[in-house]
Write a protein that holds these residues in place. Structure first.
Motif, PDB file in Angstrom:
ATOM      1  N   GLY A 185      51.272  16.545  58.214  1.00 16.06           N
ATOM      2  CA  GLY A 185      51.041  16.719  56.794  1.00 16.06           C
ATOM      3  C   GLY A 185      49.574  16.974  56.545  1.00 16.06           C
ATOM      4  N   SER A 186      49.279  17.659  55.421  1.00 15.59           N
ATOM      5  CA  SER A 186      47.891  17.952  55.095  1.00 15.59           C
ATOM      6  C   SER A 186      47.724  18.032  53.590  1.00 15.59           C
ATOM      7  CB  SER A 186      47.455  19.270  55.751  1.00 15.59           C
ATOM      8  OG  SER A 186      46.101  19.542  55.459  1.00 15.59           O
ATOM      9  N   GLY A 187      46.762  17.271  53.071  1.00 20.19           N
ATOM     10  CA  GLY A 187      46.504  17.254  51.634  1.00 20.19           C
ATOM     11  C   GLY A 187      45.685  16.036  51.264  1.00 20.19           C
ATOM     12  N   SER A 188      45.485  15.828  49.980  1.00 22.03           N
ATOM     13  CA  SER A 188      44.623  14.738  49.526  1.00 22.03           C
ATOM     14  C   SER A 188      45.265  13.367  49.666  1.00 22.03           C
ATOM     15  CB  SER A 188      44.230  14.967  48.061  1.00 22.03           C
ATOM     16  OG  SER A 188      45.377  15.051  47.249  1.00 22.03           O
ATOM     17  N   ARG A 189      46.565  13.315  50.026  1.00 19.64           N
ATOM     18  CA  ARG A 189      47.243  12.029  50.200  1.00 19.64           C
ATOM     19  C   ARG A 189      47.583  11.722  51.648  1.00 19.64           C
ATOM     20  NH1 ARG A 189      51.924  12.613  48.252  1.00 19.64           N
ATOM     21  NH2 ARG A 189      51.795  14.728  47.414  1.00 19.64           N
TER      22      ARG A 189
ATOM     23  N   MET B 178      46.450  28.390  60.242  1.00 19.94           N
ATOM     24  CA  MET B 178      47.031  27.410  59.338  1.00 19.94           C
ATOM     25  C   MET B 178      45.988  27.014  58.303  1.00 19.94           C
ATOM     26  SD  MET B 178      49.171  24.887  61.882  1.00 19.94           S
ATOM     27  CE  MET B 178      50.668  25.455  62.711  1.00 19.94           C
ATOM     28  N   LEU B 179      46.382  27.030  57.038  1.00 15.27           N
ATOM     29  CA  LEU B 179      45.490  26.651  55.948  1.00 15.27           C
ATOM     30  C   LEU B 179      45.795  25.221  55.539  1.00 15.27           C
ATOM     31  CD1 LEU B 179      45.577  29.923  53.854  1.00 15.27           C
ATOM     32  CD2 LEU B 179      43.962  29.253  55.646  1.00 15.27           C
ATOM     33  N   ALA B 180      44.738  24.397  55.475  1.00 14.21           N
ATOM     34  CA  ALA B 180      44.907  22.956  55.327  1.00 14.21           C
ATOM     35  C   ALA B 180      44.319  22.429  54.033  1.00 14.21           C
ATOM     36  CB  ALA B 180      44.243  22.251  56.520  1.00 14.21           C
ATOM     37  N   HIS B 181      44.744  21.214  53.698  1.00 13.78           N
ATOM     38  CA  HIS B 181      44.124  20.398  52.653  1.00 13.78           C
ATOM     39  C   HIS B 181      44.123  21.077  51.282  1.00 13.78           C
ATOM     40  CE1 HIS B 181      41.812  17.000  51.260  1.00 13.78           C
ATOM     41  NE2 HIS B 181      41.662  16.537  52.502  1.00 13.78           N
ATOM     42  N   LEU B 182      45.221  21.768  50.931  1.00 14.29           N
ATOM     43  CA  LEU B 182      45.323  22.361  49.602  1.00 14.29           C
ATOM     44  C   LEU B 182      45.367  21.270  48.540  1.00 14.29           C
ATOM     45  CD1 LEU B 182      46.266  24.844  51.386  1.00 14.29           C
ATOM     46  CD2 LEU B 182      47.682  25.472  49.408  1.00 14.29           C
TER      47      LEU B 182
ATOM     48  N   ARG C 225      50.823  34.188  63.490  1.00 10.14           N
ATOM     49  CA  ARG C 225      51.636  33.241  62.730  1.00 10.14           C
ATOM     50  C   ARG C 225      50.763  32.610  61.657  1.00 10.14           C
ATOM     51  NH1 ARG C 225      55.948  28.634  64.645  1.00 10.14           N
ATOM     52  NH2 ARG C 225      56.057  27.521  62.658  1.00 10.14           N
ATOM     53  N   PHE C 226      51.206  32.711  60.414  1.00  8.37           N
ATOM     54  CA  PHE C 226      50.426  32.248  59.267  1.00  8.37           C
ATOM     55  C   PHE C 226      51.204  31.157  58.544  1.00  8.37           C
ATOM     56  CE2 PHE C 226      49.422  33.248  54.623  1.00  8.37           C
ATOM     57  CZ  PHE C 226      48.325  32.391  54.599  1.00  8.37           C
ATOM     58  N   GLU C 227      50.577  29.992  58.411  1.00  5.30           N
ATOM     59  CA  GLU C 227      51.219  28.850  57.762  1.00  5.30           C
ATOM     60  C   GLU C 227      50.300  28.272  56.682  1.00  5.30           C
ATOM     61  OE1 GLU C 227      54.167  27.407  58.333  1.00  5.30           O
ATOM     62  OE2 GLU C 227      54.793  28.143  60.314  1.00  5.30           O
ATOM     63  N   ILE C 228      50.888  27.919  55.546  1.00  6.30           N
ATOM     64  CA  ILE C 228      50.182  27.138  54.527  1.00  6.30           C
ATOM     65  C   ILE C 228      50.713  25.723  54.627  1.00  6.30           C
ATOM     66  CG2 ILE C 228      49.754  26.818  52.073  1.00  6.30           C
ATOM     67  CD1 ILE C 228      50.069  29.821  51.708  1.00  6.30           C
ATOM     68  N   LEU C 229      49.871  24.814  55.069  1.00  5.73           N
ATOM     69  CA  LEU C 229      50.303  23.440  55.297  1.00  5.73           C
ATOM     70  C   LEU C 229      50.475  22.699  53.980  1.00  5.73           C
ATOM     71  CD1 LEU C 229      47.931  22.650  58.286  1.00  5.73           C
ATOM     72  CD2 LEU C 229      50.302  23.442  58.373  1.00  5.73           C
ATOM     73  N   SER C 230      51.396  21.740  53.972  1.00  8.43           N
ATOM     74  CA  SER C 230      51.667  20.991  52.751  1.00  8.43           C
ATOM     75  C   SER C 230      51.619  19.495  53.020  1.00  8.43           C
ATOM     76  CB  SER C 230      53.042  21.367  52.185  1.00  8.43           C
ATOM     77  OG  SER C 230      54.083  20.749  52.919  1.00  8.43           O
TER      78      SER C 230
END
Length: 273
Positions: A8-12, A212-216, A243-248
């Motif tokens: 998982g990736s984000g502010s939580r 992979m794009l992180a910490h949205l 391979r392109f991923e937007i992490l959530s």
């Protein structure tokens, strides 16, 4: 072969796992022990294969579960010395610790670890390039600026995990207090979508197969907006092959297999403090 799994990736909460034939390591543990185990189980990952944990910085969304999780598994926490001191004073440090300084490489769990300094409002924040044989994974999830050092370290990785935290207009139009907006926008804050999209042109090479794009931000970003922006950018760079991923925050990703043509052997294991 190296396998990359993002819990998982984000502010939580942030956490990811890298595994190879000799073991596995976890980078950041921003969830509770139970949640880390549940998310690993959802991807078919065995916590018993973990040999070490790495920590980018002390903020709770990266360190929340580190003490309990590491102590339960008996694995060392690898962190910058000043970050270890900070956590120790607050009773948040596990029993086994390996302290490092940014710029000094070390080997553990079958991987070569290269920590490097990043600009973020933490005690001693770092990114990592983690290598196994010919495979390398670059990780920079919290940084306000992509300076020359960051570009040098993250260029030409097999897989790149890069922050794309906020849309500048959404942030400015948000109800957040002015001091918080200034913090996020500053050079020691977080990376906005446009800057991240622009800089990948300097980081991606023919060797890079995963982005992979992180910490949205959950409040000041939009995955649809990010996807459209980066798909345009990747088309400009003629890199629609990767391979392109937007992490959530909610949905783990992986395991993603990264080819490793010449696996490295673990030279030695540290005796953790």
């Amino acid at each position: 072969m190296v396998k990359l799994s993002v819990l998982g990736s984000g502010s939580r909460g942030n956490a990811l796992v890298l595994s190879c034939e000799t073991g596995a390591l976890i980078v950041d543990m921003g969830f509770s022990r139970r949640e880390l185990r549940n998310r690993m189980a959802s991807l078919g990952l065995d916590p018993g294969r973990l040999r070490a944990a790495l920590l980018t910085h002390e903020h709770d969304d990266h360190s929340k579960g580190c003490r309990v999780f590491c102590d339960e598994l008996g694995i060392p926490l690898c962190t910058a010395a000043s970050t270890a001191d900070y956590l120790r004073r607050r009773g948040k440090l596990p029993g086994r610790v390996l302290e490092f300084e940014p710029g000094h490489d070390f080997q553990i769990a079958g991987f070569e670890i290269s920590p490097f300094a990043v600009q973020h409002d933490a005690v001693c924040p770092v990114g990592f390039v983690i290598r196994h044989g010919s495979c390398s994974v670059g990780i920079a999830t919290d940084l306000g600026d992509v300076n020359a050092l960051v570009k040098q370290r993250l260029r030409d990785c097999s897989a790149l995990i890069l922050e794309s935290n906020y849309d500048a207009k959404m942030l400015r139009d948000s109800d957040r207090q002015l001091y918080l907006k200034r913090r996020i926008l500053g050079r020691h804050g977080h990376l906005d979508n446009v800057v991240a999209a622009e800089v990948i042109g300097e980081l991606l090479t023919a060797r890079t197969s995963v982005l992979m794009l992180a910490h949205l931000s959950g409040e000041c970003n939009d995955p649809g907006l990010v996807r459209a922006l980066f798909e345009r950018r990747l088309a400009e760079l003629d890199r629609n092959d990767l391979r392109f991923e937007i992490l959530s925050q909610e949905h783990p990703v992986g395991p993603v297999e990264l080819e490793d043509e010449s696996p490295a052997q673990e030279v030695f294991a540290y005796a953790a403090n």
